[in-house]
Write a protein that holds these residues in place. Structure first.
Motif: not given
Length: 185
Positions: A49, A82, A84-87, A98-99, A101
């Protein structure tokens, strides 16, 4: 699975944090050629991230005229590890992102398995340490600068899981930087 290739700028004492300290050494054209070979062998990018958040503004507005690496960084599929970061946030930050997760070795294997070429990683120290511990790194490219930083985040801090590597190639550039290419032993 596409082989995961890691590229890192490090000092002699292993500091990789904020590589702005490398600027006085210049960027040897042969280094650019070698990094270009690493990225050309890759079909996708995988980042942690913090590195993603540093790379996105630095690369997303750069053009091929400004930097020949811009098309690879901007057009390639990108995944960020990450919790804390979504797609949606990843895609809105940097096109084609994209994330994945939180770190999950199986999810990373699945992502890398979707590409016939390699997957490129730069920076992302926590991610790289986890990838190495799980045996997911196919190539580790260390660009070692002739400088001892003394302080800063180290790629392999105290407590890092032991790992055996095999030197595949080494090269000394005119600016004093060494390129050490390792594979798993």
């Amino acid at each position: 699975m596409g082989a995961i290739a890691v590229h890192e700028f490090v000092s002699l004492d292993g500091v990789f944090e904020d590589p702005s300290w490398t600027a006085p050494y210049g960027f040897d054209p042969e280094m650019g050629d070698d990094i270009g070979r690493i990225t050309r062998a890759s079909d996708a990018i995988l980042l942690g991230r913090r590195t993603f958040e540093m790379f996105a503004p630095a690369w997303s507005q750069r053009t091929a005229a400004e930097d020949p690496g811009a098309p690879f960084f901007n057009d390639s599929p990108k995944a960020v590890v990450s919790a804390s970061l979504d797609d949606a946030a990843a895609e809105s930050t940097w096109h084609n992102s994209r994330s994945l997760g939180a770190y999950d070795a199986e999810r990373i294997r699945e992502f890398a398995g979707g590409f016939s070429g390699g997957v490129y990683v730069s920076g992302s120290g926590s991610l790289v340490r986890a990838l190495l511990a799980d045996g997911l790194v196919g190539a580790l490219h260390l660009f070692v600068y002739p400088e001892v930083r003394g302080t800063g985040a180290r790629l392999f801090p105290e407590g890092t899981a032991p790992a055996k590597l095999r030197l595949r190639h080494q090269y000394a550039y005119d600016n004093g930087v060494l390129h050490l290419h390792y594979a798993s032993a």
